[in-house]
Scaffold this motif. Structure first.
Motif, mmCIF file in Angstrom:
data_model
loop_
_atom_site.group_PDB
_atom_site.id
_atom_site.type_symbol
_atom_site.label_atom_id
_atom_site.label_comp_id
_atom_site.label_asym_id
_atom_site.label_seq_id
_atom_site.Cartn_x
_atom_site.Cartn_y
_atom_site.Cartn_z
ATOM 1 N N ARG A 52 -10.642 17.043 4.677
ATOM 2 C CA ARG A 52 -10.413 15.594 4.638
ATOM 3 C C ARG A 52 -11.018 15.012 5.902
ATOM 4 N NH1 ARG A 52 -4.867 15.774 7.117
ATOM 5 N NH2 ARG A 52 -4.478 18.006 7.241
ATOM 6 N N PRO A 53 -11.829 13.975 5.748
ATOM 7 C CA PRO A 53 -12.556 13.417 6.893
ATOM 8 C C PRO A 53 -11.607 12.880 7.956
ATOM 9 C CG PRO A 53 -12.777 11.996 4.963
ATOM 10 C CD PRO A 53 -12.099 13.250 4.509
ATOM 11 N N ARG A 54 -11.999 12.989 9.181
ATOM 12 C CA ARG A 54 -11.164 12.445 10.246
ATOM 13 C C ARG A 54 -11.566 11.019 10.531
ATOM 14 N NH1 ARG A 54 -9.510 16.721 14.776
ATOM 15 N NH2 ARG A 54 -8.818 18.328 13.321
ATOM 16 N N ARG A 55 -10.547 10.168 10.443
ATOM 17 C CA ARG A 55 -10.800 8.770 10.691
ATOM 18 C C ARG A 55 -11.378 8.540 12.075
ATOM 19 N NH1 ARG A 55 -6.446 5.707 11.531
ATOM 20 N NH2 ARG A 55 -5.241 7.391 10.821
ATOM 21 N N THR A 65 -12.891 1.022 12.671
ATOM 22 C CA THR A 65 -11.743 1.920 12.578
ATOM 23 C C THR A 65 -11.220 2.062 11.148
ATOM 24 O OG1 THR A 65 -10.198 0.116 12.932
ATOM 25 C CG2 THR A 65 -10.988 1.270 14.891
ATOM 26 N N VAL A 93 4.617 -7.497 3.474
ATOM 27 C CA VAL A 93 4.184 -6.230 4.081
ATOM 28 C C VAL A 93 3.701 -5.258 3.013
ATOM 29 C CG1 VAL A 93 4.957 -4.173 5.321
ATOM 30 C CG2 VAL A 93 5.670 -6.433 6.103
ATOM 31 N N ALA A 97 -0.124 -3.924 2.546
ATOM 32 C CA ALA A 97 -0.426 -2.497 2.589
ATOM 33 C C ALA A 97 -1.209 -2.090 1.339
ATOM 34 C CB ALA A 97 0.860 -1.682 2.700
ATOM 35 N N ALA A 98 -0.741 -2.550 0.196
ATOM 36 C CA ALA A 98 -1.414 -2.192 -1.046
ATOM 37 C C ALA A 98 -2.845 -2.729 -1.059
ATOM 38 C CB ALA A 98 -0.629 -2.749 -2.238
ATOM 39 N N VAL A 101 -5.174 -0.797 1.300
ATOM 40 C CA VAL A 101 -5.506 0.492 0.705
ATOM 41 C C VAL A 101 -6.551 0.319 -0.394
ATOM 42 C CG1 VAL A 101 -4.593 2.362 -0.725
ATOM 43 C CG2 VAL A 101 -3.356 1.644 1.320
ATOM 44 N N ASP A 102 -6.406 -0.733 -1.180
ATOM 45 C CA ASP A 102 -7.385 -0.997 -2.233
ATOM 46 C C ASP A 102 -8.779 -1.227 -1.651
ATOM 47 O OD1 ASP A 102 -5.453 -0.737 -4.095
ATOM 48 O OD2 ASP A 102 -5.199 -2.869 -4.504
ATOM 49 N N GLN A 106 -6.535 0.987 6.022
ATOM 50 C CA GLN A 106 -5.123 1.281 6.220
ATOM 51 C C GLN A 106 -4.490 0.141 6.996
ATOM 52 O OE1 GLN A 106 -5.352 5.154 8.146
ATOM 53 N NE2 GLN A 106 -5.195 6.141 6.148
ATOM 54 N N LEU A 107 -3.189 -0.008 6.818
ATOM 55 C CA LEU A 107 -2.498 -1.121 7.471
ATOM 56 C C LEU A 107 -1.524 -0.636 8.533
ATOM 57 C CD1 LEU A 107 -2.130 -4.276 7.316
ATOM 58 C CD2 LEU A 107 -0.019 -3.758 6.080
ATOM 59 N N LEU A 108 -1.705 -1.179 9.711
ATOM 60 C CA LEU A 108 -0.831 -0.902 10.842
ATOM 61 C C LEU A 108 0.163 -2.042 10.940
ATOM 62 C CD1 LEU A 108 -1.537 1.362 12.877
ATOM 63 C CD2 LEU A 108 -2.444 -0.403 14.366
ATOM 64 N N VAL A 109 1.447 -1.760 11.132
ATOM 65 C CA VAL A 109 2.352 -2.876 11.411
ATOM 66 C C VAL A 109 2.654 -2.897 12.896
ATOM 67 C CG1 VAL A 109 3.390 -3.030 9.143
ATOM 68 C CG2 VAL A 109 4.423 -1.566 10.862
ATOM 69 N N VAL A 300 3.146 -12.061 -2.672
ATOM 70 C CA VAL A 300 2.180 -11.025 -3.035
ATOM 71 C C VAL A 300 0.763 -11.580 -3.078
ATOM 72 C CG1 VAL A 300 1.495 -9.413 -4.847
ATOM 73 C CG2 VAL A 300 3.910 -9.658 -4.251
ATOM 74 N N SER B 56 -10.046 5.894 18.793
ATOM 75 C CA SER B 56 -10.770 6.886 18.000
ATOM 76 C C SER B 56 -11.435 7.932 18.890
ATOM 77 C CB SER B 56 -11.785 6.193 17.109
ATOM 78 O OG SER B 56 -12.305 5.046 17.717
ATOM 79 N N ALA B 97 8.459 0.507 13.412
ATOM 80 C CA ALA B 97 7.297 0.006 14.143
ATOM 81 C C ALA B 97 7.625 -0.118 15.624
ATOM 82 C CB ALA B 97 6.858 -1.339 13.568
ATOM 83 N N LEU B 107 2.235 2.498 14.046
ATOM 84 C CA LEU B 107 2.795 2.812 12.733
ATOM 85 C C LEU B 107 1.942 2.246 11.609
ATOM 86 C CD1 LEU B 107 5.338 4.109 11.350
ATOM 87 C CD2 LEU B 107 6.121 1.762 11.047
ATOM 88 N N LEU B 108 1.559 3.139 10.740
ATOM 89 C CA LEU B 108 0.798 2.791 9.547
ATOM 90 C C LEU B 108 1.785 2.678 8.401
ATOM 91 C CD1 LEU B 108 -2.325 2.941 9.563
ATOM 92 C CD2 LEU B 108 -2.119 5.164 8.503
ATOM 93 N N VAL B 109 1.695 1.643 7.572
ATOM 94 C CA VAL B 109 2.530 1.654 6.371
ATOM 95 C C VAL B 109 1.673 2.022 5.180
ATOM 96 C CG1 VAL B 109 4.272 0.043 7.193
ATOM 97 C CG2 VAL B 109 2.292 -0.808 5.966
ATOM 98 N N PRO B 111 1.609 2.647 1.050
ATOM 99 C CA PRO B 111 2.282 2.594 -0.245
ATOM 100 C C PRO B 111 2.260 4.007 -0.836
ATOM 101 C CG PRO B 111 0.358 1.114 -0.170
ATOM 102 C CD PRO B 111 0.285 1.998 1.018
ATOM 103 N N ARG B 121 -4.288 12.871 3.111
ATOM 104 C CA ARG B 121 -5.579 12.358 3.591
ATOM 105 C C ARG B 121 -5.421 11.209 4.577
ATOM 106 N NH1 ARG B 121 -9.665 13.993 0.492
ATOM 107 N NH2 ARG B 121 -10.884 12.219 1.173
ATOM 108 N N ASP B 123 -4.596 11.166 7.601
ATOM 109 C CA ASP B 123 -5.107 11.449 8.937
ATOM 110 C C ASP B 123 -4.239 10.823 10.019
ATOM 111 O OD1 ASP B 123 -6.812 12.545 10.794
ATOM 112 O OD2 ASP B 123 -8.145 10.806 10.798
#
Lengths: 338, 338
Positions: A52-55, A65, A93, A97-98, A101-102, A106-109, A300, B56, B97, B107-109, B111, B121, B123
């Motif tokens: 799995r690739p490293r971010r 990032t 939130v 996040a969803a 991801v789509d 990625q989502l950081l809070v 949403v 990173s 968080a 902190l990553l959230v 889903p 994956r 990471d």
DNA sequence: TTGAAAGCGCTACCAA
DNA sequence: TTGGTAGCGCTTTCAA
């Protein structure tokens, strides 16, 4: 006997597939210059070695990032007589996040730091600020640091267009028209005198609607720290008027319950003697007796639009204009007389 | 005329301070081998050039990302007759968080992905799973991938000790003792038949308490999809008994409201004719009429403990045992007769 | 269509 | 107490 216990890298995949690291990279990044057969071999090799690739490696090389940050609106610390609607914030939130991801991110809070300048140290591609304060310093800091940002809800001092907002004027008119259609002649407004666009827009739209319909505006302000209790006080004073209102539109979360307290206390009933609507939907209004009509602010949709807008800004678009989301009126028993 | 527009790196700081990159690194990482005077010069240089370290690059070199991920419990998508307590979940997220930031992490959230394997994956250095399902596949995937994980609430099939939970048995006894002290002789339980430790522990503790006190247990189960309505149905059937209960302990969020519906409907009053307590506190119970006594599950403490536990696991500790958080009973009017 | 090699920014290691 | 240098894993660039 090879002892490869460490986490596999792209090199392991390349060896396994009998290609170069470049080719592996091109496959996983869909660069589309790889022969389908080679591609298949690479994909097989990836699962075989469990790579799995490293971010961080990716980010270091590419300069991005792949992470968005979201600044939470306020502290959520327990049960209280809140202005805060946790369902709304949680939906925000979860939907952010969803959506990130789509978009393969990625989502950081991030909690609001004591020192706003720490926001620029997050090291992310972009920041979403929910519920900005007036002239929010966070935005200044991020702009200075060159970190793209968008807000959910408009900062009333801002004009740059990088925000997502609900159609507050439209939703106000919708509520008032609905109440009028149900027979209301004198609709009072319960709101707060706080520097958020939501309150400002609503008040302005209410004033205009009253003028257009030739009725006298009646407004009561609440203390945002104690919305229910102060809303009850305000409504009590309305009910003592010689010509009391026959409908109440209570904006801040929690205030419709305070209004209901005062109405019931005065011996009146909802919706029989008085119609009641809320400015922000939530469980509290839905499960009240009677269930209270309220505006669904579409968290949403707001969240998805914010992520989309931020992605555009990160991609270098110069202006994507403010995005306006239409609200939906959830009509319930509190505005259905008879 | 130098055109240095790019974001500064540690090299720029080193040049500015007249030291090596290593020294700058040692200063920002508090390696404590740098002369105080040098240290000062470096710190000055950092602010002068406006440098902020890149996560990173740091992560790539050190092998740690400095990021924890949190798996959200469920979908939060709108107003409904929910089991979900958004305040609890929001408090969990906000507190996680805050705690990760306190430990110099982010902190990553995340889903819940369609394919659980995507969890591996992410990471990140570790994953917090809120509200695990029975025999949660997510844990298996993470274990296989060697990603440290802890859960908030216990997965009933698990024994590895890497979780944080509330003292469910203790809180049950606390509630039952409180009800008994207020005069209740026959306390019924409203709960759900779902594979979560919370329900299992509570039911077991209730059964034991009843046995210890020589009273007959009376249980009604609700449908977790429609807690309020099905709780009302269950309580109605209790009230029709020849010897109905004089107190009700309703566990799943929303069920105390259903119980209240049925009680009021039968012409009884709370707390006059019947005491009522809830298993999970929230705005809904606090703002009911009368306000309902309930167990505060301490989401903030749970979150902080989970982050702490995960940090230990990431640091290589072999067992830090399950962490048990004491709950607090929020006593309100619904259990204060007279 | 593919590969070789450079290098992103930082820290670990070793030498001074 | 300090510095030089190698190299983390990946993508980019350029050459084949």
């Amino acid at each position: 006997m090879t002892t490869k216990r460490a986490r596999p890298t792209i090199r392991d995949v390349a060896v396994q597939a009998g290609v170069s690291m470049t080719t592996v990279s091109d496959v996983v990044n869909s660069k589309g210059r790889v022969d389908p057969a080679t591609r298949e071999r690479v994909l097989t090799a990836i699962t075989q070695v469990g790579w799995r690739p490293r971010r961080s490696a990716r980010a270091l090389r590419s300069g991005l990032t792949g992470v968005f940050a979201m600044c939470l609106p306020v502290g959520h610390v327990g049960v209280g007589d809140w202005l805060v609607n946790a369902e709304y914030d949680m939906a925000l939130v979860a939907a952010c996040a969803a959506a990130t991801v789509d978009s393969e991110r990625q989502l950081l809070v991030a909690p609001r730091p004591k020192d706003v300048r720490d926001l620029a140290r997050l090291d992310v591609d972009g920041v979403i600020i929910a519920d900005p304060r007036e002239g929010d310093q966070a935005l200044t800091v991020l702009n200075n640091a060159g970190v793209p940002a968008v807000t959910i809800d408009r900062d009333i001092q801002r004009t740059d267009g990088w925000w997502v907002e609900t159609d507050n004027a439209g939703s106000t008119v919708q509520v008032l028209d609905h109440l009028a259609a149900q027979g209301a002649r004198r609709i009072a407004l319960v709101t707060a005198d706080a520097p958020w666009a939501w309150f400002e827009d609503t008040s302005a739209a209410y004033a205009r609607w009253c003028e257009d319909h030739g009725v006298k505006p009646q407004v009561r302000l609440v203390d945002v720290e104690r919305p229910r209790a102060t809303a009850a006080t305000g409504v009590r004073s309305l009910l003592r008027l010689r010509n009391p209102p026959d409908a109440i539109f209570a904006i801040p979360y929690g205030t419709p319950l305070g209004a209901l307290d005062a109405i019931v206390e005065s011996g009146r009933s909802v919706p029989g003697d008085m119609l009641l609507a809320g400015g922000m939907d939530g469980q509290l209004l839905q499960s009240a007796s009677p269930p209270i009509t309220a505006v669904d602010l579409r968290p949403v949709e707001m969240a998805r639009a914010a992520v989309d807008l931020l992605a555009r800004r990160v991609n270098g678009e110069l202006a994507a204009g403010p995005v306006v989301i239409d609200t939906t009126l959830r009509i319930r028993e509190s505005t259905r007389p008879g």
